[in-house]
Design an enzyme around this catalytic site. Structure first.
Site, PDB file in Angstrom:
ATOM      1  N   HIS A  17      47.492  21.146  29.719  1.00 42.79           N
ATOM      2  CA  HIS A  17      46.906  21.528  28.675  1.00 42.79           C
ATOM      3  C   HIS A  17      45.909  21.891  29.522  1.00 42.79           C
ATOM      4  O   HIS A  17      44.960  23.978  29.202  1.00 42.79           O
ATOM      5  CB  HIS A  17      47.161  21.273  27.223  1.00 42.79           C
ATOM      6  CG  HIS A  17      48.570  21.525  26.905  1.00 42.79           C
ATOM      7  ND1 HIS A  17      49.066  20.088  26.089  1.00 42.79           N
ATOM      8  CD2 HIS A  17      49.440  22.088  26.866  1.00 42.79           C
ATOM      9  CE1 HIS A  17      50.181  20.217  26.175  1.00 42.79           C
ATOM     10  NE2 HIS A  17      50.753  22.134  26.067  1.00 42.79           N
ATOM     11  N   LYS A  41      59.630  21.652  15.567  1.00 48.97           N
ATOM     12  CA  LYS A  41      59.816  20.603  16.251  1.00 48.97           C
ATOM     13  C   LYS A  41      59.235  19.511  15.879  1.00 48.97           C
ATOM     14  O   LYS A  41      59.800  18.454  16.375  1.00 48.97           O
ATOM     15  CB  LYS A  41      58.628  20.985  17.419  1.00 48.97           C
ATOM     16  CG  LYS A  41      59.635  21.927  18.785  1.00 48.97           C
ATOM     17  CD  LYS A  41      58.267  22.361  19.635  1.00 48.97           C
ATOM     18  CE  LYS A  41      58.455  23.092  20.125  1.00 48.97           C
ATOM     19  NZ  LYS A  41      58.245  23.490  21.423  1.00 48.97           N
ATOM     20  N   ARG A  95      55.327  25.150  34.417  1.00 47.57           N
ATOM     21  CA  ARG A  95      55.809  24.001  35.690  1.00 47.57           C
ATOM     22  C   ARG A  95      56.824  23.121  36.563  1.00 47.57           C
ATOM     23  O   ARG A  95      56.244  23.405  37.572  1.00 47.57           O
ATOM     24  CB  ARG A  95      55.270  23.196  34.267  1.00 47.57           C
ATOM     25  CG  ARG A  95      55.127  22.334  33.519  1.00 47.57           C
ATOM     26  CD  ARG A  95      54.845  21.884  32.479  1.00 47.57           C
ATOM     27  NE  ARG A  95      56.021  21.924  31.912  1.00 47.57           N
ATOM     28  CZ  ARG A  95      55.983  21.353  30.534  1.00 47.57           C
ATOM     29  NH1 ARG A  95      55.449  20.065  29.930  1.00 47.57           N
ATOM     30  NH2 ARG A  95      57.747  21.828  30.330  1.00 47.57           N
ATOM     31  N   SER A 133      54.240  16.986  26.445  1.00 46.43           N
ATOM     32  CA  SER A 133      53.955  16.208  25.943  1.00 46.43           C
ATOM     33  C   SER A 133      55.025  15.569  25.035  1.00 46.43           C
ATOM     34  O   SER A 133      54.216  14.329  24.351  1.00 46.43           O
ATOM     35  CB  SER A 133      52.988  17.383  24.291  1.00 46.43           C
ATOM     36  OG  SER A 133      52.695  18.072  24.788  1.00 46.43           O
TER      37      SER A 133
END
Length: 165
Positions: A17, A41, A95, A133
């Site tokens: 990030h 989430k 990514r 994460s």
């Protein structure tokens, strides 16, 4: 003034990030880090903790780049958040190919909702491409070394959250 919005959950903020934020600073005068309130989430960190982490980790970047960086919570549509903060662009980090497919769909939807707001993709630096994460939390939970993925401050926060501080 060029304003960009970099949205995410940031649970927790990682080196990946930070890399995207640093590079986005070269594109805008003001970068709003949109910290998503995403109850689905089930974030490990509260909204307040995530905002504080983002602010703390970005303070030096703001000073180093001269770009104003602010953390902003949001729970509405991304495109509405972009309008709310006056962003002309949404910054997204990529990514892998799997990220692209999801992001491609999002861009199409967002362009339909507001064709004036551009989406800019920044490829994660090679050393950060595997960082997620979710995986950082899993490694920490299982007692692994997360120092390659997050700053020492974030690592301490994770260990504290897991009762290992």
């Amino acid at each position: 003034m060029r304003i960009g919005l970099y949205p995410g959950t940031f649970d927790p903020v990682t080196h990946g990030h930070i890399d995207i934020i640093r590079r986005a600073c070269t594109l805008v005068d003001r970068l709003v880090i949109g910290v998503a309130i995403n109850r689905d989430k089930g974030p490990m960190f509260s909204l307040e903790e995530r905002l504080a982490m983002v602010e703390a980790e970005c303070r030096y970047l703001s000073e180093a780049t001269g770009t104003e960086i602010v953390a902003h919570p949001f729970e509405n549509l991304l495109i509405d958040c972009a309008r709310d903060v006056g962003a002309q662009m949404i910054v997204r980090g990529l990514r892998a190919v799997a990220d692209f497919e999801y992001e491609f769909q999002m861009v199409g939807m967002n362009r339909t909702l507001d064709p004036e707001i551009e989406t800019v993709f920044l490829m994660a630096d090679a050393q950060h491409q595997a960082i997620a994460s979710k995986l950082v939390k899993e490694i920490a939970r299982l007692g692994g070394d997360i120092s390659h993925f997050v700053t020492p401050t974030v690592a301490r926060s994770l260990m504290d959250k897991l009762g290992r501080g």
